[in-house]
Structures are given as structure tokens and as C-alpha cells.
Design an enzyme around this catalytic site. Sequence first.
Site, PDB file in Angstrom:
ATOM      1  N   SER A 222       0.838  -1.195   0.000  1.00 32.97           N
ATOM      2  CA  SER A 222       0.000   0.000   0.000  1.00 32.97           C
ATOM      3  C   SER A 222       0.873   1.245   0.000  1.00 32.97           C
ATOM      4  CB  SER A 222      -0.946  -0.003   1.204  1.00 32.97           C
ATOM      5  OG  SER A 222      -0.226  -0.170   2.412  1.00 32.97           O
ATOM      6  N   MET A 223       0.397   2.271  -0.694  1.00 36.74           N
ATOM      7  CA  MET A 223       1.153   3.514  -0.841  1.00 36.74           C
ATOM      8  C   MET A 223       0.302   4.732  -0.502  1.00 36.74           C
ATOM      9  SD  MET A 223       3.288   2.631  -4.330  1.00 36.74           S
ATOM     10  CE  MET A 223       1.817   2.232  -5.263  1.00 36.74           C
ATOM     11  N   GLY A 224      -0.559   4.583   0.494  1.00 33.97           N
ATOM     12  CA  GLY A 224      -1.399   5.695   0.911  1.00 33.97           C
ATOM     13  C   GLY A 224      -2.320   6.144  -0.215  1.00 33.97           C
ATOM     14  N   GLY A 227      -2.179   4.761  -3.995  1.00 34.61           N
ATOM     15  CA  GLY A 227      -2.693   3.483  -4.435  1.00 34.61           C
ATOM     16  C   GLY A 227      -1.922   2.315  -3.869  1.00 34.61           C
ATOM     17  N   GLY A 253      -5.697   0.247   5.944  1.00 33.43           N
ATOM     18  CA  GLY A 253      -4.919  -0.933   5.571  1.00 33.43           C
ATOM     19  C   GLY A 253      -5.615  -2.226   5.953  1.00 33.43           C
ATOM     20  N   ASP A 254      -6.311  -2.214   7.091  1.00 35.99           N
ATOM     21  CA  ASP A 254      -7.058  -3.402   7.515  1.00 35.99           C
ATOM     22  C   ASP A 254      -8.174  -3.717   6.529  1.00 35.99           C
ATOM     23  OD1 ASP A 254      -5.449  -3.301   9.805  1.00 35.99           O
ATOM     24  OD2 ASP A 254      -6.902  -2.036  10.848  1.00 35.99           O
TER      25      ASP A 254
END
Length: 311
Positions: A222-224, A227, A253-254
Site C-alpha cells: 500500500s502507498m497511501g 494506491g 490498511g485493515d
Amino acid sequence: MIYTVTLNPALDKTVEIPGMTIDAVNRITTLRVDPGGKGINVSKVVKKLGSSSAATGILGGGTGRLIEAALDDLGIKYDFIYAEGETRTNLKVVDPVNHTNTDINEPGMLIPEDLPQKLLDKVLGKVNEGDIVILSGSIPRGCPTDIYRTWVTACNSKRVKTILDADGEQMQLGLTASPYMIKPNDHELSALIGRELNTKEELRQTALAMMDRYHITKMVISMGSSGALYVTADETVYAEGLKVPVGSTVGAGDSVVAAMAVAEEADMSLEEAARLSTATGAANVMCSGTQAAEYSTIQELMPRVVIHKLL
């Protein structure tokens, strides 16, 4: 069946303080309380996605009973082990004026050294081949640092798929047991290899090397708001981040982990999984606190997800 393991749960108290100022009296304008901890957050989202899970972990005291009551209200199955002490309460401060989200997390209670093994034995007595066990979040005091390695090894022996979402030493040690899937963010992946990764290609190449070394089947990076990358040995897809109004970034993220577990259970393609998890993560960012977004919102966002095949 999906099982979520939360070794260090929390009661999440989310408050909104417009224009929060340090060294001053601040006034709360809104407050909500949710059962929390990364695994519990995953279970909440799995439920909204129309699947089911069983939540387990370690609880304590009256706060633990409040978490169970909240899960009852949400219709989520659970089977926790209790320890002496009190489950932590975490404070999430949202400032809509300065556009900040601040987490103030308690360390968690001190648990007996034999309790993690008792919990593992309980889970191993329930899982079957092909089930999914999600191991995520911090660990409480008294818990061995290699706990996730122990759990992944045990689950692998029963042909159970593990998804590991941790950071620091817990992730590093857990990797050595070959989990089925991991979900670091770009900063966590950089920290794991000891150098900064600045481009999607650097992230992809690092992921492939790590997956080959540790025999990992899938990785989501994940990259905030930028994307996420979804990587297997045979293909990589990049899903652009969706621009949505931000309620709270806690638990985003969960939500991605939950969607990936549901996608795995449904045998979706990597592209389908990326679309579902991107929309799910964005929908949950729109919510306040750590509440799970409604599936109708996720469905509305899915056609907006832009997917690029990198391999």
C-alpha cells in the site's frame, strides 16, 4: 473460513477536535467508540463485504467485555481468551481544520507467557485445510517477538493460508516462516530491506526478490493516497488511489487486508482483488472512527478504480 487474530485488541475512541492546539484546552465536538485492533477491524470489513469470519485474540477486564458486546451487535462471531488486566483504550484525534489524524495508543496489558500458545492451540483445533488466518497488528507485553513466525509455521503445517500484516521485528521474523501473503506499506517495505524505495518499479523488484527468498505467494504494497501494488510471481498490477473525502485513515490498511481475504476465498483474479480492495480501502477512509463502510459504497467506488498491468 476466515479467522482473524488480534493479540493486542483495543477499544478505539475517536474524537473530532477542530483546530487542535498543543499546550491548550481543546474541545471535542464529536466522539464515537468502536471495537478495534487490526484483526478485529478486518472482521468488521469482512462482514460488510458479505462474507464471515471468526475473531479471536486476547482480551481483559471490562473493556474486553465491551468489545465482545460490540461484536455481538455487529453480528461477528468471536472466541477470545481472557487474561488478567484491562484491554487497552486507544485515542484517535481527528482535526478537520488542519486535516490531521493523530493516534495515541496504549501499550496493552502484560500477559502470561503461556497464553499465546493456548490461543494458538485453540485456533489449530478449529481450522481446516484451505482456511485463511489473518495475523495482524502489535503484540502485547509478555508476548514473544517471534509469535507470528510460530503461528505461520503452525498454520502452514495444516495447509492453512496465512496473511501477515505487521511491521518491524514481528514482520521480519514472520517472513522467515513463509506466510502465504503479506501487506506492508511502502515505508515498511523500505525499512525491512534497509533502504528507501522511491518508485513503483523499485517496490515491485524488491517484492519479487523477497517473495522468492521467503516463498511468499502474494504481496500487497500500500502507498497511501497513491494506491497500491499487487504482486505475484507471475504478474503485478497497480491500482491508482481513489480521491475521496477523508473521515479517518485509521483502519484503511485493515480494509485492504479484509478485501484480499474475501477475494482469496472467492478465488478472484489479481485484478479483481485489486479493484475490490482499492474500493474497500477508499470507502473506509470516508468513514469516521474505525467503523466499516457499507458494501453499497464500495460497489459505487469499484467502477472508478483504475488498474494498470505492470507485468
